[in-house]
Design a protein around this motif. Structure first.
Motif, PDB file in Angstrom:
ATOM      1  N   GLY A 229      74.180 112.768  53.564  1.00 11.75           N
ATOM      2  CA  GLY A 229      74.015 114.078  54.170  1.00 11.75           C
ATOM      3  C   GLY A 229      72.907 114.131  55.208  1.00 11.75           C
ATOM      4  N   PHE A 230      72.188 115.232  55.221  1.00 14.85           N
ATOM      5  CA  PHE A 230      71.220 115.633  56.240  1.00 14.85           C
ATOM      6  C   PHE A 230      70.285 114.515  56.677  1.00 14.85           C
ATOM      7  CE2 PHE A 230      67.197 118.406  56.818  1.00 14.85           C
ATOM      8  CZ  PHE A 230      67.421 118.548  58.170  1.00 14.85           C
ATOM      9  N   ASP A 232      68.432 112.842  60.777  1.00 14.95           N
ATOM     10  CA  ASP A 232      68.105 113.159  62.166  1.00 14.95           C
ATOM     11  C   ASP A 232      69.312 112.938  63.075  1.00 14.95           C
ATOM     12  OD1 ASP A 232      68.237 110.407  62.833  1.00 14.95           O
ATOM     13  OD2 ASP A 232      66.117 110.126  62.369  1.00 14.95           O
ATOM     14  N   SER A 233      69.089 113.008  64.382  1.00 12.59           N
ATOM     15  CA  SER A 233      70.200 112.985  65.337  1.00 12.59           C
ATOM     16  C   SER A 233      70.871 111.621  65.455  1.00 12.59           C
ATOM     17  CB  SER A 233      69.712 113.432  66.720  1.00 12.59           C
ATOM     18  OG  SER A 233      68.689 112.571  67.201  1.00 12.59           O
ATOM     19  N   ASP A 234      70.320 110.616  64.791  1.00 13.80           N
ATOM     20  CA  ASP A 234      70.937 109.287  64.766  1.00 13.80           C
ATOM     21  C   ASP A 234      72.131 109.233  63.809  1.00 13.80           C
ATOM     22  OD1 ASP A 234      71.006 106.622  65.636  1.00 13.80           O
ATOM     23  OD2 ASP A 234      69.868 105.937  63.908  1.00 13.80           O
ATOM     24  N   LEU A 235      72.343 110.314  63.075  1.00 12.82           N
ATOM     25  CA  LEU A 235      73.355 110.372  62.026  1.00 12.82           C
ATOM     26  C   LEU A 235      74.580 111.151  62.507  1.00 12.82           C
ATOM     27  CD1 LEU A 235      73.553 109.951  58.761  1.00 12.82           C
ATOM     28  CD2 LEU A 235      73.017 112.371  58.706  1.00 12.82           C
ATOM     29  N   ARG A 236      75.773 110.700  62.106  1.00 13.11           N
ATOM     30  CA  ARG A 236      76.981 111.509  62.245  1.00 13.11           C
ATOM     31  C   ARG A 236      77.240 112.131  60.882  1.00 13.11           C
ATOM     32  NH1 ARG A 236      81.169 107.884  65.940  1.00 13.11           N
ATOM     33  NH2 ARG A 236      79.852 107.797  67.808  1.00 13.11           N
ATOM     34  N   LEU A 237      76.966 113.411  60.781  1.00 11.10           N
ATOM     35  CA  LEU A 237      76.897 114.056  59.473  1.00 11.10           C
ATOM     36  C   LEU A 237      78.191 113.922  58.684  1.00 11.10           C
ATOM     37  CD1 LEU A 237      75.126 115.720  57.559  1.00 11.10           C
ATOM     38  CD2 LEU A 237      75.992 117.786  58.664  1.00 11.10           C
ATOM     39  N   HIS A 238      79.336 114.062  59.339  1.00 11.93           N
ATOM     40  CA  HIS A 238      80.596 114.006  58.591  1.00 11.93           C
ATOM     41  C   HIS A 238      80.894 112.608  58.065  1.00 11.93           C
ATOM     42  CE1 HIS A 238      81.620 112.840  62.678  1.00 11.93           C
ATOM     43  NE2 HIS A 238      82.808 112.428  62.312  1.00 11.93           N
ATOM     44  N   HIS A 239      80.195 111.586  58.570  1.00 11.58           N
ATOM     45  CA  HIS A 239      80.337 110.227  58.033  1.00 11.58           C
ATOM     46  C   HIS A 239      79.410 109.993  56.839  1.00 11.58           C
ATOM     47  CE1 HIS A 239      81.906 108.534  62.146  1.00 11.58           C
ATOM     48  NE2 HIS A 239      82.720 109.425  61.590  1.00 11.58           N
ATOM     49  N   ALA A 240      78.525 110.953  56.572  1.00  9.12           N
ATOM     50  CA  ALA A 240      77.537 110.803  55.506  1.00  9.12           C
ATOM     51  C   ALA A 240      77.886 111.619  54.271  1.00  9.12           C
ATOM     52  CB  ALA A 240      76.152 111.212  56.022  1.00  9.12           C
ATOM     53  N   TRP A 264      72.544 117.458  51.293  1.00  5.37           N
ATOM     54  CA  TRP A 264      72.939 118.676  52.005  1.00  5.37           C
ATOM     55  C   TRP A 264      73.685 118.333  53.289  1.00  5.37           C
ATOM     56  CZ3 TRP A 264      72.489 120.955  56.717  1.00  5.37           C
ATOM     57  CH2 TRP A 264      72.721 122.330  56.794  1.00  5.37           C
ATOM     58  N   PRO A 265      74.766 119.014  53.629  1.00 10.93           N
ATOM     59  CA  PRO A 265      75.401 120.158  52.943  1.00 10.93           C
ATOM     60  C   PRO A 265      76.441 119.736  51.919  1.00 10.93           C
ATOM     61  CG  PRO A 265      76.504 119.791  55.015  1.00 10.93           C
ATOM     62  CD  PRO A 265      75.443 118.728  54.927  1.00 10.93           C
ATOM     63  N   TYR A 266      76.355 118.489  51.452  1.00 12.03           N
ATOM     64  CA  TYR A 266      77.371 117.945  50.550  1.00 12.03           C
ATOM     65  C   TYR A 266      76.878 117.876  49.109  1.00 12.03           C
ATOM     66  CZ  TYR A 266      79.280 116.430  55.049  1.00 12.03           C
ATOM     67  OH  TYR A 266      79.763 116.395  56.323  1.00 12.03           O
ATOM     68  N   GLN A 267      75.969 118.780  48.726  1.00 14.85           N
ATOM     69  CA  GLN A 267      75.456 118.726  47.356  1.00 14.85           C
ATOM     70  C   GLN A 267      76.557 118.983  46.325  1.00 14.85           C
ATOM     71  OE1 GLN A 267      74.190 120.671  49.761  1.00 14.85           O
ATOM     72  NE2 GLN A 267      73.918 122.798  49.108  1.00 14.85           N
ATOM     73  N   ARG A 268      77.579 119.753  46.682  1.00 13.13           N
ATOM     74  CA  ARG A 268      78.671 119.979  45.736  1.00 13.13           C
ATOM     75  C   ARG A 268      79.537 118.717  45.593  1.00 13.13           C
ATOM     76  NH1 ARG A 268      80.078 126.270  47.266  1.00 13.13           N
ATOM     77  NH2 ARG A 268      79.252 127.157  45.341  1.00 13.13           N
ATOM     78  N   GLN A 269      79.787 118.012  46.688  1.00 12.33           N
ATOM     79  CA  GLN A 269      80.526 116.755  46.588  1.00 12.33           C
ATOM     80  C   GLN A 269      79.742 115.746  45.744  1.00 12.33           C
ATOM     81  OE1 GLN A 269      80.390 118.715  49.214  1.00 12.33           O
ATOM     82  NE2 GLN A 269      81.991 118.286  50.725  1.00 12.33           N
ATOM     83  N   GLY A 285      66.361 116.281  47.705  1.00 12.84           N
ATOM     84  CA  GLY A 285      65.393 115.661  48.590  1.00 12.84           C
ATOM     85  C   GLY A 285      64.790 116.496  49.693  1.00 12.84           C
ATOM     86  N   LEU A 286      64.860 115.955  50.914  1.00 16.76           N
ATOM     87  CA  LEU A 286      64.185 116.590  52.046  1.00 16.76           C
ATOM     88  C   LEU A 286      64.741 117.966  52.359  1.00 16.76           C
ATOM     89  CD1 LEU A 286      65.291 115.040  55.484  1.00 16.76           C
ATOM     90  CD2 LEU A 286      66.742 115.181  53.477  1.00 16.76           C
ATOM     91  N   THR A 287      65.923 118.306  51.842  1.00 15.98           N
ATOM     92  CA  THR A 287      66.452 119.652  52.033  1.00 15.98           C
ATOM     93  C   THR A 287      65.446 120.691  51.577  1.00 15.98           C
ATOM     94  OG1 THR A 287      68.626 118.736  51.520  1.00 15.98           O
ATOM     95  CG2 THR A 287      68.442 121.134  51.598  1.00 15.98           C
ATOM     96  N   LEU A 288      64.711 120.393  50.505  1.00 16.51           N
ATOM     97  CA  LEU A 288      63.818 121.381  49.913  1.00 16.51           C
ATOM     98  C   LEU A 288      62.715 121.812  50.859  1.00 16.51           C
ATOM     99  CD1 LEU A 288      63.529 119.975  46.287  1.00 16.51           C
ATOM    100  CD2 LEU A 288      64.845 121.952  47.071  1.00 16.51           C
ATOM    101  N   HIS A 289      62.067 120.844  51.538  1.00 14.92           N
ATOM    102  CA  HIS A 289      60.993 121.291  52.422  1.00 14.92           C
ATOM    103  C   HIS A 289      61.521 121.833  53.739  1.00 14.92           C
ATOM    104  CE1 HIS A 289      60.841 116.804  53.446  1.00 14.92           C
ATOM    105  NE2 HIS A 289      60.976 117.332  54.651  1.00 14.92           N
ATOM    106  N   HIS A 290      62.771 121.501  54.080  1.00 17.99           N
ATOM    107  CA  HIS A 290      63.331 122.077  55.303  1.00 17.99           C
ATOM    108  C   HIS A 290      63.841 123.500  55.098  1.00 17.99           C
ATOM    109  CE1 HIS A 290      62.875 119.021  58.354  1.00 17.99           C
ATOM    110  NE2 HIS A 290      63.122 118.111  57.439  1.00 17.99           N
ATOM    111  N   VAL A 291      64.296 123.841  53.913  1.00 17.08           N
ATOM    112  CA  VAL A 291      64.681 125.236  53.659  1.00 17.08           C
ATOM    113  C   VAL A 291      63.508 126.037  53.113  1.00 17.08           C
ATOM    114  CG1 VAL A 291      67.080 124.585  53.252  1.00 17.08           C
ATOM    115  CG2 VAL A 291      65.551 124.854  51.294  1.00 17.08           C
ATOM    116  N   GLY A 292      62.520 125.371  52.526  1.00 17.77           N
ATOM    117  CA  GLY A 292      61.356 126.043  51.984  1.00 17.77           C
ATOM    118  C   GLY A 292      61.648 126.747  50.669  1.00 17.77           C
ATOM    119  N   PRO A 293      60.603 127.265  50.024  1.00 16.17           N
ATOM    120  CA  PRO A 293      60.788 127.942  48.737  1.00 16.17           C
ATOM    121  C   PRO A 293      61.773 129.106  48.794  1.00 16.17           C
ATOM    122  CG  PRO A 293      58.464 127.489  49.109  1.00 16.17           C
ATOM    123  CD  PRO A 293      59.170 127.147  50.394  1.00 16.17           C
TER     124      PRO A 293
END
Length: 380
Positions: A229-230, A232-240, A264-269, A285-293
């Motif tokens: 999932g989530f 940086d821009s080096d990633l193709r999200l749908h491949h992750a 994220w956004p594949y936490q359900r998968q 993981g890093l989703t937590l600090h990017h969305v914040g409390p």
């Protein structure tokens, strides 16, 4: 039992099972801003005007002696005044983390070693070996293609024998994506692919060699962490999307634990995979600090819809700025406490079970999975 879940999580010494070092230099405004986001810096758009930037100003400013929501300019000035060592110490100790598992394979900035991170936090640290770094180091030695498979295996085995190594990691999601042939490649296939790679140079991006890397990882016997999932821009999200790993996971049942990081956004998968494969685990993981409390609970709620409670772990994936080690821990504690309390209030969960699940997720699952000692030897 009002407040007991939040109190238990606030008191719990966490195990951050996947993170990186903190920078060992004072950061000018552009450098700090670039570390606040996974994306690029855009003219006229401040990284402070993001959910992560707002959360830093709200939750990190007080640890620097500033008011909540301090302006970005004041925040940066105070950070510079204190210096990087004191800044790191404050945020790392505030995270109340007893153990860090540190990925040492990504360091475009000078960052703390696992031992230095542990010393600043008053904690312990272990190492996670990134396998792509091992493969690229082997390729740089000038070996011939026919010797690559054996040389990579030998180098990986040597790396995991280093004191303090507890896991290996792959960033296949970045390099090839997960839509790979799940079968173990043959020696001839690996040799041909290595010859092509050596002729063109660069990073490891060949699908055959990535399959070889993943199967080699299985043979090493340590837990395998996979970015999903989530990123940086080096990633193709749908491949992750980790669901693309389904066939490979089916073939590797009964081998090593597979840890799906971030998701994220594949936490359900990812949750589905933990529910159907005994060796699969996840964090957000890093989703937590990017969305914040403010939104951590929403992400965790989706991740825990069907995930067995012994299969959810905590990680910050913090890199560079120690604010993220603290903010990840804070977001996790608040988010998990809130969703567990909601289930208790709805009489869908007992208070005792809620506190037990909190301890499993924040600490005990990782201790068990990685074979780590607890700080309290009397705890089971």
């Amino acid at each position: 039992m009002p407040g007991a879940i939040r109190e238990a999580l606030d008191a719990l010494p966490l195990v951050d099972h996947h993170c990186h070092g903190a920078v060992t230099a004072d950061l000018a405004e552009p450098e700090f801003a670039s570390l606040l986001t996974e994306g690029e810096a855009w003219p006229g758009v401040s990284p402070f005007d993001t959910p992560a930037g707002i959360a830093v100003r709200r939750h990190c400013a007080p640890l620097l002696g500033l008011d909540r929501h301090a302006p970005a300019a004041d925040y940066l000035a105070r950070r510079a005044e204190l210096g990087w060592q004191e800044v790191n110490r404050r945020f790392l100790t505030a995270a109340h983390t007893e153990t860090f598992c540190v990925d040492t394979g990504y360091a475009p900035h000078p960052v703390t070693s696992p031992a230095e991170l542990a010393a600043a936090a008053g904690a312990r640290a272990y190492e996670v070996v990134r396998l792509e770094s091992i493969a690229e180091a082997v390729a740089a030695q000038g070996i011939d293609a026919a010797g690559y498979a054996a040389a990579f295996r030998a180098a990986a085995e040597e790396a995991v024998r280093r004191p303090g190594v507890v896991a290996v990691k792959s960033v296949a999601a970045y390099r090839t994506g997960f839509a790979l042939d799940p079968a173990r490649p043959t020696y001839s296939e690996v040799t041909r692919a290595a010859a092509l790679w050596f002729s063109r140079g660069g990073r490891l991006t060949d699908p055959v060699l990535m399959r070889h890397l993943l199967w080699t990882a299985v043979g090493l016997g340590l837990p395998l962490q996979l970015h999903a999932g989530f990123g940086d821009s080096d990633l193709r999200l749908h491949h992750a999307d980790p669901a693309l790993l389904t066939d490979w996971l089916r073939l590797t049942v009964g081998t090593v634990p597979v840890l799906l990081l971030h998701c994220w956004p594949y936490q359900r998968q990812a949750a589905y995979l933990t529910a159907v494969f005994e060796h699969v685990y996840l964090d957000v993981g890093l989703t937590l600090h990017h969305v914040g409390p403010a939104r951590a609970g929403a992400v965790l709620a989706e991740a825990t819809e069907i995930t067995p409670f012994r299969k959810l772990l905590y990680s910050s994936d913090a890199y560079g700025v120690a604010e993220f080690h603290h903010l990840g821990a804070l977001s996790f504690r608040q988010g998990l406490a809130g969703l567990l309390q909601d289930r208790v209030d709805a009489d869908e969960l007992s208070p005792t079970d809620a506190v037990r699940i909190a301890a499993w997720t924040g600490r005990d699952n990782a201790l068990r999975l990685y074979g780590l000692p607890a700080s309290d030897p009397g705890r089971d």
